[in-house]
Scaffold this motif. Structure first.
Motif, mmCIF file in Angstrom:
data_model
loop_
_atom_site.group_PDB
_atom_site.id
_atom_site.type_symbol
_atom_site.label_atom_id
_atom_site.label_comp_id
_atom_site.label_asym_id
_atom_site.label_seq_id
_atom_site.Cartn_x
_atom_site.Cartn_y
_atom_site.Cartn_z
ATOM 1 N N ARG A 76 -35.812 41.435 12.574
ATOM 2 C CA ARG A 76 -35.976 40.211 11.786
ATOM 3 C C ARG A 76 -34.646 39.579 11.395
ATOM 4 O O ARG A 76 -34.462 39.125 10.263
ATOM 5 C CB ARG A 76 -36.814 40.461 10.529
ATOM 6 C CG ARG A 76 -38.241 40.838 10.803
ATOM 7 C CD ARG A 76 -39.092 40.737 9.559
ATOM 8 N NE ARG A 76 -40.502 40.937 9.875
ATOM 9 C CZ ARG A 76 -41.499 40.648 9.045
ATOM 10 N NH1 ARG A 76 -41.245 40.132 7.872
ATOM 11 N NH2 ARG A 76 -42.753 40.857 9.411
ATOM 12 N N GLY A 77 -33.719 39.540 12.312
ATOM 13 C CA GLY A 77 -32.450 38.878 12.065
ATOM 14 C C GLY A 77 -32.088 37.972 13.210
ATOM 15 O O GLY A 77 -32.892 37.732 14.118
ATOM 16 N N ILE A 78 -30.879 37.470 13.189
ATOM 17 C CA ILE A 78 -30.329 36.688 14.289
ATOM 18 C C ILE A 78 -28.818 36.709 14.123
ATOM 19 O O ILE A 78 -28.317 36.829 12.996
ATOM 20 C CB ILE A 78 -30.869 35.234 14.301
ATOM 21 C CG1 ILE A 78 -30.595 34.562 15.643
ATOM 22 C CG2 ILE A 78 -30.298 34.425 13.144
ATOM 23 C CD1 ILE A 78 -31.357 33.263 15.844
ATOM 24 N N THR A 107 -40.422 36.859 6.568
ATOM 25 C CA THR A 107 -39.619 36.607 7.759
ATOM 26 C C THR A 107 -38.838 35.311 7.608
ATOM 27 O O THR A 107 -37.678 35.229 7.996
ATOM 28 C CB THR A 107 -40.526 36.501 8.997
ATOM 29 O OG1 THR A 107 -41.333 37.665 9.071
ATOM 30 C CG2 THR A 107 -39.711 36.371 10.260
ATOM 31 N N GLY A 108 -39.469 34.313 7.045
ATOM 32 C CA GLY A 108 -38.812 33.027 6.912
ATOM 33 C C GLY A 108 -37.579 33.097 6.051
ATOM 34 O O GLY A 108 -36.627 32.332 6.232
ATOM 35 N N GLN A 109 -37.534 34.017 5.114
ATOM 36 C CA GLN A 109 -36.375 34.134 4.248
ATOM 37 C C GLN A 109 -35.197 34.764 4.982
ATOM 38 O O GLN A 109 -34.040 34.544 4.607
ATOM 39 C CB GLN A 109 -36.732 34.968 3.016
ATOM 40 C CG GLN A 109 -37.728 34.254 2.102
ATOM 41 C CD GLN A 109 -38.230 35.138 0.991
ATOM 42 O OE1 GLN A 109 -37.939 36.347 0.977
ATOM 43 N NE2 GLN A 109 -38.990 34.595 0.070
ATOM 44 N N GLN A 110 -35.457 35.570 6.015
ATOM 45 C CA GLN A 110 -34.414 36.138 6.871
ATOM 46 C C GLN A 110 -33.292 36.758 6.061
ATOM 47 O O GLN A 110 -32.136 36.394 6.148
ATOM 48 C CB GLN A 110 -33.849 35.085 7.805
ATOM 49 C CG GLN A 110 -34.779 34.701 8.919
ATOM 50 C CD GLN A 110 -34.855 35.762 10.005
ATOM 51 O OE1 GLN A 110 -34.283 36.825 9.912
ATOM 52 N NE2 GLN A 110 -35.584 35.466 11.053
ATOM 53 N N GLY A 111 -33.632 37.733 5.262
ATOM 54 C CA GLY A 111 -32.565 38.433 4.555
ATOM 55 C C GLY A 111 -32.883 38.632 3.096
ATOM 56 O O GLY A 111 -32.108 39.250 2.366
ATOM 57 N N ASP A 112 -33.982 38.132 2.615
ATOM 58 C CA ASP A 112 -34.366 38.343 1.228
ATOM 59 C C ASP A 112 -35.001 39.707 1.105
ATOM 60 O O ASP A 112 -36.195 39.895 1.341
ATOM 61 C CB ASP A 112 -35.349 37.240 0.797
ATOM 62 C CG ASP A 112 -35.645 37.303 -0.688
ATOM 63 O OD1 ASP A 112 -34.988 38.110 -1.381
ATOM 64 O OD2 ASP A 112 -36.514 36.538 -1.138
ATOM 65 N N ILE A 113 -34.215 40.720 0.735
ATOM 66 C CA ILE A 113 -34.664 42.107 0.749
ATOM 67 C C ILE A 113 -35.039 42.542 -0.671
ATOM 68 O O ILE A 113 -34.271 42.339 -1.588
ATOM 69 C CB ILE A 113 -33.552 43.019 1.317
ATOM 70 C CG1 ILE A 113 -33.168 42.515 2.686
ATOM 71 C CG2 ILE A 113 -33.981 44.447 1.374
ATOM 72 C CD1 ILE A 113 -31.941 43.183 3.256
ATOM 73 N N LEU A 152 -39.403 35.970 17.394
ATOM 74 C CA LEU A 152 -38.411 35.737 16.355
ATOM 75 C C LEU A 152 -38.873 36.255 15.001
ATOM 76 O O LEU A 152 -38.066 36.390 14.085
ATOM 77 C CB LEU A 152 -38.093 34.238 16.254
ATOM 78 C CG LEU A 152 -37.294 33.641 17.420
ATOM 79 C CD1 LEU A 152 -37.163 32.136 17.249
ATOM 80 C CD2 LEU A 152 -35.932 34.286 17.525
ATOM 81 N N SER A 153 -40.156 36.551 14.881
ATOM 82 C CA SER A 153 -40.671 37.131 13.644
ATOM 83 C C SER A 153 -40.373 38.610 13.547
ATOM 84 O O SER A 153 -40.625 39.235 12.521
ATOM 85 C CB SER A 153 -42.183 36.895 13.541
ATOM 86 O OG SER A 153 -42.848 37.468 14.653
ATOM 87 N N GLY A 154 -39.824 39.201 14.618
ATOM 88 C CA GLY A 154 -39.398 40.596 14.577
ATOM 89 C C GLY A 154 -40.461 41.559 15.066
ATOM 90 O O GLY A 154 -41.663 41.296 15.014
ATOM 91 N N GLY A 155 -39.995 42.725 15.557
ATOM 92 C CA GLY A 155 -40.894 43.812 15.903
ATOM 93 C C GLY A 155 -41.640 43.680 17.203
ATOM 94 O O GLY A 155 -42.430 44.554 17.550
ATOM 95 N N LYS A 156 -41.419 42.607 17.951
ATOM 96 C CA LYS A 156 -42.159 42.371 19.196
ATOM 97 C C LYS A 156 -41.185 42.082 20.330
ATOM 98 O O LYS A 156 -40.356 41.189 20.219
ATOM 99 C CB LYS A 156 -43.136 41.209 19.043
ATOM 100 C CG LYS A 156 -44.182 41.401 17.955
ATOM 101 C CD LYS A 156 -45.065 40.172 17.838
ATOM 102 C CE LYS A 156 -46.088 40.347 16.717
ATOM 103 N NZ LYS A 156 -45.456 40.382 15.383
ATOM 104 N N GLY A 157 -41.326 42.840 21.419
ATOM 105 C CA GLY A 157 -40.472 42.624 22.575
ATOM 106 C C GLY A 157 -39.544 43.795 22.815
ATOM 107 O O GLY A 157 -39.674 44.851 22.202
#
Length: 328
Positions: free
Chosen positions: A64-66, A322-328, A263-268
């Motif tokens: 879930r990053g880029i 996922t949309g927050q991309q880093g809000d942990i 791009l939502s992570g965990g797939k691919g």
């Protein structure tokens, strides 16, 4: 059945692979110079670096990053390595310093995302600007292009050598893909990355140290970017730092998303990167033979990337987390 439900029944990896085959056959029948051994080897060689960078990107995206700093990290770290050797430093220490720089920049990106909780998109975009600016101002002075030292020794074989008539960049890219596949599929840390991408909150509750794992992803991506830079620079005997201002980072994202990595992570995974790289490599090679202008090629790639992102957003909807991309 709605559009989202219909699209989820498709396997994007198989569709893209089929498109790559169709495009390959079409170009083979319509372009005289396409289906020649020299051109096929050239095609594979030209996308080797793109594939290696795609492997670095997929490790980050799965969690879930880029990472938009990959190309800047690649260019500056290897250019600095060459400059150190050109000024008299031995090969081993110079490469160690360059690799440490690339890994250190990945570490900084990871800390910004994991601990400062800055969205990955903005953190890595800022890091890309910092790496390029800092590198040009303080590490590499006086020129945009740093040429490969003549006495670089065995490392030149990474870009110029071959094995059984197969160019070494292709072999290195294939070996990197195999190692990345094994890491993601069979190691504990690889499974943790998938778990974080699939459900970040559940991974944290389940005992995964999500913040250190996020940092680890970016560190690993930085190391792979350095390898991609070595392949690039030794192939053309120079590192042109102006590559940072090119569209290369968008090509990297394109092969990842087009191949079917969510791009939502965990797939691919690695196979998706390979499929996306083959399709884009075939397309670019064909357009080059047809002498299509570079700007037109960029327009075509941009449209393909936009379509791939739209498809991904429908097939793999992004939740609030996922949309927050880093809000942990």
């Amino acid at each position: 059945m709605n559009l989202r439900g219909s699209l989820r029944k498709f396997n994007q990896e198989r569709i893209v692979f089929s498109l790559a085959i169709i495009l390959f056959v079409t170009f083979s029948l319509s372009l005289d110079r396409f289906l020649t051994p020299e051109n096929i080897v050239s095609l594979l060689r030209s996308v080797a670096v793109l594939g290696v960078l795609g492997l670095a990107m997929v490790i980050v995206v799965l969690g879930r990053g880029i990472d938009l700093s990959l190309v800047a990290n690649m260019a500056i770290s290897v250019a600095w390595t060459f400059q150190l050797i050109n000024t008299g430093m031995a090969l081993g220490p110079a490469m160690a310093i360059g690799l440490a720089f690339a890994v250190g920049m990945g570490l900084a990106s990871g800390i910004l995302v994991a601990y400062a909780e800055i969205p990955a998109l903005f953190a890595t975009l800022a890091m890309a600007t910092f790496i390029y600016g800092f590198g040009r101002a303080h590490l590499i002075t006086g020129t945009d292009v740093v040429y490969m030292p003549r006495d670089i020794g065995w490392i030149a074989a990474v870009g110029q050598g071959g094995l059984f008539s197969i160019p070494m960049p292709i072999i290195v890219a294939a070996a990197t893909a195999l190692i990345a596949f094994g890491f993601l599929r069979y190691t504990k840390h690889g499974r943790f990355i998938y778990a974080m991408g699939d459900n970040f909150a559940a991974a944290r509750i389940g005992g995964i140290a999500v913040r250190p794992m996020l940092v680890f992803q970016y560190v690993l991506a930085g190391g792979i970017a350095y390898l991609a830079g070595i392949i690039t620079a030794t192939s053309v005997e120079a590192m042109n730092t102006r590559i940072v201002n090119s569209n290369m980072i968008y090509d990297v994202i394109l092969v990842v998303v087009l191949g079917g990595v969510g791009l939502s992570g965990g797939k691919g995974g690695v196979r998706n990167v390979i499929v996306g790289t083959l399709l884009i490599g075939t397309l670019l090679n064909g357009m080059t033979i047809m002498d299509i202008q570079y700007t037109v090629q960029n327009v075509i790639k941009s449209l393909i990337l936009l379509l791939a992102i739209i498809t991904d957003s429908v097939v793999n909807p992004r939740d609030e987390q996922t949309g927050q991309q880093g809000d942990i």
